[in-house]
Write a protein that holds these residues in place. Structure first.
Motif, mmCIF file in Angstrom:
data_model
loop_
_atom_site.group_PDB
_atom_site.id
_atom_site.type_symbol
_atom_site.label_atom_id
_atom_site.label_comp_id
_atom_site.label_asym_id
_atom_site.label_seq_id
_atom_site.Cartn_x
_atom_site.Cartn_y
_atom_site.Cartn_z
ATOM 1 N N TYR A 1 -17.247 -54.404 -17.484
ATOM 2 C CA TYR A 1 -16.328 -54.212 -16.685
ATOM 3 C C TYR A 1 -14.621 -53.670 -17.018
ATOM 4 O O TYR A 1 -14.347 -54.542 -17.566
ATOM 5 C CB TYR A 1 -16.577 -54.287 -15.112
ATOM 6 N N ASP B 1 -17.520 -48.640 -14.950
ATOM 7 C CA ASP B 1 -18.068 -50.236 -15.001
ATOM 8 C C ASP B 1 -19.127 -48.967 -16.737
ATOM 9 O O ASP B 1 -19.072 -48.179 -17.116
ATOM 10 C CB ASP B 1 -19.574 -49.536 -14.968
ATOM 11 N N LYS C 1 -22.930 -48.211 -17.481
ATOM 12 C CA LYS C 1 -22.898 -46.743 -17.154
ATOM 13 C C LYS C 1 -22.455 -46.402 -17.137
ATOM 14 O O LYS C 1 -22.502 -45.114 -16.867
ATOM 15 C CB LYS C 1 -23.287 -47.529 -15.504
ATOM 16 N N HIS C 2 -21.223 -46.319 -17.714
ATOM 17 C CA HIS C 2 -20.282 -45.081 -18.034
ATOM 18 C C HIS C 2 -19.807 -44.293 -16.923
ATOM 19 O O HIS C 2 -20.328 -43.195 -16.588
ATOM 20 C CB HIS C 2 -21.207 -44.357 -18.674
ATOM 21 N N THR C 3 -19.554 -44.971 -15.536
ATOM 22 C CA THR C 3 -18.888 -44.634 -14.625
ATOM 23 C C THR C 3 -17.931 -44.674 -14.234
ATOM 24 O O THR C 3 -17.004 -46.450 -14.588
ATOM 25 C CB THR C 3 -20.175 -45.093 -13.584
#
Length: 170
Positions: free
Chosen positions: A51, A64, A67-69
């Motif tokens: 993160y 993130d 999760k690529h968010t």
């Protein structure tokens, strides 16, 4: 000795988290611009960055990396995550090693050689603070925060230790 004013701060912190049957460890690389912004990079096992977080007085951005968010929220989101009232100033104080939730009635106080202990009962939390003296200043060693509501007792302990001097400042 006079406390030095600062505008930026950099730290590497080991984090251990546990709740019920869940636990995790991480390393946080933290950079702070006083009263302006906090940047955090959280790295887990095998030095994998999970993160990146940017906290401003009014908002936060959570990236993130696994999760690529990217999540953008108002600063009140900190309260949802922590399940307690916490502000940008509180986060800055945690990083700088300043005690939290110190307003209230002092319930107990003890002094032993170069250590001081105090229990403070506030409106929401009971705060237990341990401080030691080092040459020319006091250093926070731990700050335990407790809350009991609806028959459920929660606590959080912030422990400070293994400080290392950098750029002649401890």
């Amino acid at each position: 000795q006079r406390i030095q004013a600062f505008s930026t701060f950099k730290a590497k912190v080991k984090l251990d988290y546990s709740a019920d049957d869940n636990s995790a460890s991480a390393t946080a690389n933290i950079r702070l611009k006083k009263d302006s912004v906090i940047w955090v990079s959280l790295t887990g096992p095998f030095a994998i960055e999970g993160y990146r977080i940017m906290i401003r007085p009014d908002s936060l951005v959570l990236m993130d990396k696994l999760k690529h968010t990217v999540t953008r929220r108002a600063i009140g989101y900190l309260e949802q995550i922590a399940k307690m009232p916490i502000s940008f100033a509180d986060m800055q104080n945690i990083i700088l090693g300043n005690p939290l939730f110190t307003k209230g009635e002092i319930r107990s106080y003890r002094h032993n050689h170069n250590r001081w202990f105090a229990a403070v009962q506030g409106d929401i939390f009971k705060s237990f603070i341990a401080v030691v003296s080092s040459p020319h200043k006091l250093v926070l060693k731990s700050n335990k925060i407790e809350q009991e509501a609806y028959g459920v007792k929660r606590s959080c302990t912030l422990s400070y230790g293994n400080y290392q001097t950098a750029d002649s400042v401890l």
